[in-house]
Design an enzyme around this catalytic site. Structure first.
Site, PDB file in Angstrom:
ATOM      1  N   ASP A   1       3.835 -11.558 -16.544  1.00 29.98           N
ATOM      2  CA  ASP A   1       2.836 -12.365 -15.839  1.00 29.98           C
ATOM      3  C   ASP A   1       2.254 -13.465 -16.719  1.00 29.98           C
ATOM      4  O   ASP A   1       1.777 -14.484 -16.231  1.00 29.98           O
ATOM      5  CB  ASP A   1       1.715 -11.476 -15.302  1.00 29.98           C
ATOM      6  CG  ASP A   1       2.199 -10.717 -14.080  1.00 29.98           C
ATOM      7  OD1 ASP A   1       2.879  -9.688 -14.256  1.00 29.98           O
ATOM      8  OD2 ASP A   1       1.966 -11.199 -12.958  1.00 29.98           O
TER       9      ASP A   1
ATOM     10  N   ASN B   1       2.111  -7.772 -18.512  1.00 28.25           N
ATOM     11  CA  ASN B   1       2.876  -7.400 -17.315  1.00 28.25           C
ATOM     12  C   ASN B   1       2.207  -6.182 -16.678  1.00 28.25           C
ATOM     13  O   ASN B   1       1.218  -5.650 -17.204  1.00 28.25           O
ATOM     14  CB  ASN B   1       4.337  -7.112 -17.673  1.00 28.25           C
ATOM     15  CG  ASN B   1       5.216  -6.982 -16.433  1.00 28.25           C
ATOM     16  OD1 ASN B   1       5.212  -7.870 -15.570  1.00 28.25           O
ATOM     17  ND2 ASN B   1       5.957  -5.901 -16.312  1.00 28.25           N
ATOM     18  N   LYS B   2       2.736  -5.758 -15.574  1.00 27.36           N
ATOM     19  CA  LYS B   2       2.146  -4.667 -14.790  1.00 27.36           C
ATOM     20  C   LYS B   2       1.732  -3.477 -15.660  1.00 27.36           C
ATOM     21  O   LYS B   2       2.462  -3.079 -16.577  1.00 27.36           O
ATOM     22  CB  LYS B   2       3.177  -4.242 -13.730  1.00 27.36           C
ATOM     23  CG  LYS B   2       2.776  -3.125 -12.813  1.00 27.36           C
ATOM     24  CD  LYS B   2       1.444  -3.311 -12.123  1.00 27.36           C
ATOM     25  CE  LYS B   2       1.306  -4.602 -11.365  1.00 27.36           C
ATOM     26  NZ  LYS B   2      -0.112  -4.907 -11.010  1.00 27.36           N
TER      27      LYS B   2
ATOM     28  N   ARG C   1      -5.995 -14.600  -8.655  1.00 26.77           N
ATOM     29  CA  ARG C   1      -5.434 -13.581  -9.570  1.00 26.77           C
ATOM     30  C   ARG C   1      -5.326 -14.221 -10.955  1.00 26.77           C
ATOM     31  O   ARG C   1      -4.434 -15.038 -11.197  1.00 26.77           O
ATOM     32  CB  ARG C   1      -4.070 -13.090  -9.068  1.00 26.77           C
ATOM     33  CG  ARG C   1      -4.205 -12.306  -7.767  1.00 26.77           C
ATOM     34  CD  ARG C   1      -3.121 -11.313  -7.549  1.00 26.77           C
ATOM     35  NE  ARG C   1      -3.109 -10.209  -8.467  1.00 26.77           N
ATOM     36  CZ  ARG C   1      -2.063  -9.386  -8.585  1.00 26.77           C
ATOM     37  NH1 ARG C   1      -0.976  -9.582  -7.872  1.00 26.77           N
ATOM     38  NH2 ARG C   1      -2.096  -8.382  -9.420  1.00 26.77           N
TER      39      ARG C   1
ATOM     40  N   GLN D   1       4.542  -0.804  -6.268  1.00 30.56           N
ATOM     41  CA  GLN D   1       5.545  -1.874  -6.117  1.00 30.56           C
ATOM     42  C   GLN D   1       6.960  -1.339  -6.336  1.00 30.56           C
ATOM     43  O   GLN D   1       7.921  -1.857  -5.779  1.00 30.56           O
ATOM     44  CB  GLN D   1       5.294  -3.003  -7.135  1.00 30.56           C
ATOM     45  CG  GLN D   1       4.080  -3.852  -6.889  1.00 30.56           C
ATOM     46  CD  GLN D   1       2.878  -3.322  -7.638  1.00 30.56           C
ATOM     47  OE1 GLN D   1       2.758  -2.119  -7.886  1.00 30.56           O
ATOM     48  NE2 GLN D   1       1.966  -4.208  -7.991  1.00 30.56           N
TER      49      GLN D   1
ATOM     50  N   ARG E   1       2.638 -11.060  -3.900  1.00 28.03           N
ATOM     51  CA  ARG E   1       2.350 -10.712  -5.293  1.00 28.03           C
ATOM     52  C   ARG E   1       3.611 -10.985  -6.097  1.00 28.03           C
ATOM     53  O   ARG E   1       4.653 -11.319  -5.550  1.00 28.03           O
ATOM     54  CB  ARG E   1       1.813  -9.291  -5.450  1.00 28.03           C
ATOM     55  CG  ARG E   1       2.277  -8.262  -4.500  1.00 28.03           C
ATOM     56  CD  ARG E   1       3.737  -7.951  -4.572  1.00 28.03           C
ATOM     57  NE  ARG E   1       4.138  -7.672  -5.941  1.00 28.03           N
ATOM     58  CZ  ARG E   1       5.376  -7.745  -6.399  1.00 28.03           C
ATOM     59  NH1 ARG E   1       6.368  -8.136  -5.604  1.00 28.03           N
ATOM     60  NH2 ARG E   1       5.682  -7.463  -7.648  1.00 28.03           N
ATOM     61  N   GLY E   2       3.485 -10.835  -7.426  1.00 31.78           N
ATOM     62  CA  GLY E   2       4.604 -11.212  -8.302  1.00 31.78           C
ATOM     63  C   GLY E   2       4.336 -12.636  -8.790  1.00 31.78           C
ATOM     64  O   GLY E   2       4.105 -13.539  -7.966  1.00 31.78           O
ATOM     65  N   ALA E   3       4.364 -12.815 -10.113  1.00 29.47           N
ATOM     66  CA  ALA E   3       3.894 -14.082 -10.687  1.00 29.47           C
ATOM     67  C   ALA E   3       4.545 -15.345 -10.088  1.00 29.47           C
ATOM     68  O   ALA E   3       3.831 -16.246  -9.615  1.00 29.47           O
ATOM     69  CB  ALA E   3       4.067 -14.028 -12.203  1.00 29.47           C
TER      70      ALA E   3
END
Ligand code: MRU
Length: 354
Positions: free
Chosen positions: A259, A269-270, A91, A218, A48-50
């Site tokens: 993101d 973003n998150k 995603r 996270q 995960r993580g862009a």
């Protein structure tokens, strides 16, 4: 600058993705031998993580071509297009994913245009040799996307540090960060966490407050783990404590990743990032976004047009497989959108947008 922890191991015939769902308890790798495996790993949050999902998807495109080739099947543009679609759908919010697969498809496209049979060459180029050359071109492109990300991380982090120490001079800073934006989420030192790492290297960090980042955690499982491993002072905080920490003047700046960034500077973003930006504004605390150019989506006018991924109720109803709530309806937006008016500056590898 050395990064201790990488989310990926690469080889000619596979990639191994560090299973981030099992961190920090277990270092376990999931092996992917084609694009479908990679799409599943992305969907399941193994990776995960862009930037990290973009890099993984690039290798996924290459691996699909590799697997077909190994089975003596022809690699066509059509197969790669379908693979791209499947990967992109894994995603939808993080634009780095589609950015990377588009680059891989363009590489294949350019190859096919170059190697297309001419009246004189006939079909000679369509055999094994052509497959091999295509594989090499795709592998090199994936490697380039991967390696370039490390350089980008360093450049954007440097931009962020320069700005902070010039515009908000202080001997040492208390930084609040959200989600995980370090070497587990990128090909290098990270985006927001990259800036934090550089600040620490310069002796400018007093404390990093890491939001635990519900529901996937996270912050507690990954950011606290990365920072502790690198001996950067870290204090874990529950998401709902941010306002109070700010009120108590414990936070000098907020640093987050992104993101997708719309043309007007709105940032997805998150989930929780938008709330932090509102709080930071109310407490006159600078709010910074650190992200590579591959996260900018100029085709999207503003944040309203960003598709925000909704994830399964299980992520909220359970923690590590253990049920923690009765079976009631759950809303689980994975991201939110922070309006550019709440953002002090966005740092990329190329520039600083105020
Ligand atoms: O759901 P995740 O863990 O993929 O979300 C990650 C984030 O929101 C990060 O802040 C973002 O991808 C930037 S990572 C350098």
């Amino acid at each position: 600058m050395k990064t201790n922890l990488s989310f990926i191991k690469t080889a000619r015939d596979k990639i191994q993705l560090l299973n981030q769902k099992l961190l920090p308890h277990k270092l376990d790798y999931v092996t992917c031998t084609n694009g479908n495996d990679v799409a599943k790993a992305i969907k399941d949050m193994i990776v995960r993580g862009a930037p990290a999902i973009g890099i993984s998807a690039a290798y996924g495109m290459y691996l699909t071509a590799w697997e077909l080739s190994k089975k003596n099947k022809k690699v066509t543009l059509d197969v790669l297009k379908k693979q791209k679609q499947l990967l992109d759908a894994a995603r939808p919010t993080a634009v780095n994913l589609a950015w990377a697969t588009t680059q891989m498809l363009s590489t294949a496209n350019a190859f096919f245009a170059r190697e297309a049979p001419t009246p004189t060459s006939g079909r000679a180029n369509q055999g094994k040799d052509a497959n091999l050359k295509l594989l090499l071109a795709l592998y090199e492109k994936a490697l380039e996307i991967h390696n370039d990300d490390a350089e980008r991380c360093l450049a954007m982090s440097n931009n962020a540090v320069k700005y902070l120490v010039t515009k908000y001079p202080k001997e040492k800073y208390n930084i609040l960060t959200h989600c995980n934006t370090g070497s587990l989420a990128t090909g290098g030192i990270g985006t927001a966490l990259g800036a934090i790492r550089l600040l620490h290297e310069k002796g400018k960090i007093n404390m990093v407050y890491a939001d635990e980042t519900r529901p996937y955690l996270q912050g507690s499982r990954l950011t606290a783990f990365e920072l502790q491993k690198e001996k950067i002072p870290v204090t874990l905080t529950v998401d709902s404590q941010a306002a109070y920490l700010m009120q108590k003047k414990l936070i000098d700046a907020v640093f987050v990743g992104a993101d997708r960034i719309a043309a007007n500077g709105d940032v997805a973003n998150k989930i929780g990032t938008y709330g932090l930006s509102v709080l930071a504004k109310a407490h006159r605390i600078p709010f910074f976004v650190v992200a590579p150019k591959s996260t900018f989506d100029n085709s999207i006018e503003n944040g309203d047009k960003i598709v925000v991924e909704e994830r399964s109720a299980t992520e909220v109803l359970e923690i590590a497989g253990r049920v923690i709530a009765p079976k009631v309806p759950v809303v689980n937006y994975s991201f939110d959108v922070t309006p550019q008016s709440n953002i002090t500056a966005i740092f990329s590898e190329e520039d600083t947008l105020e």
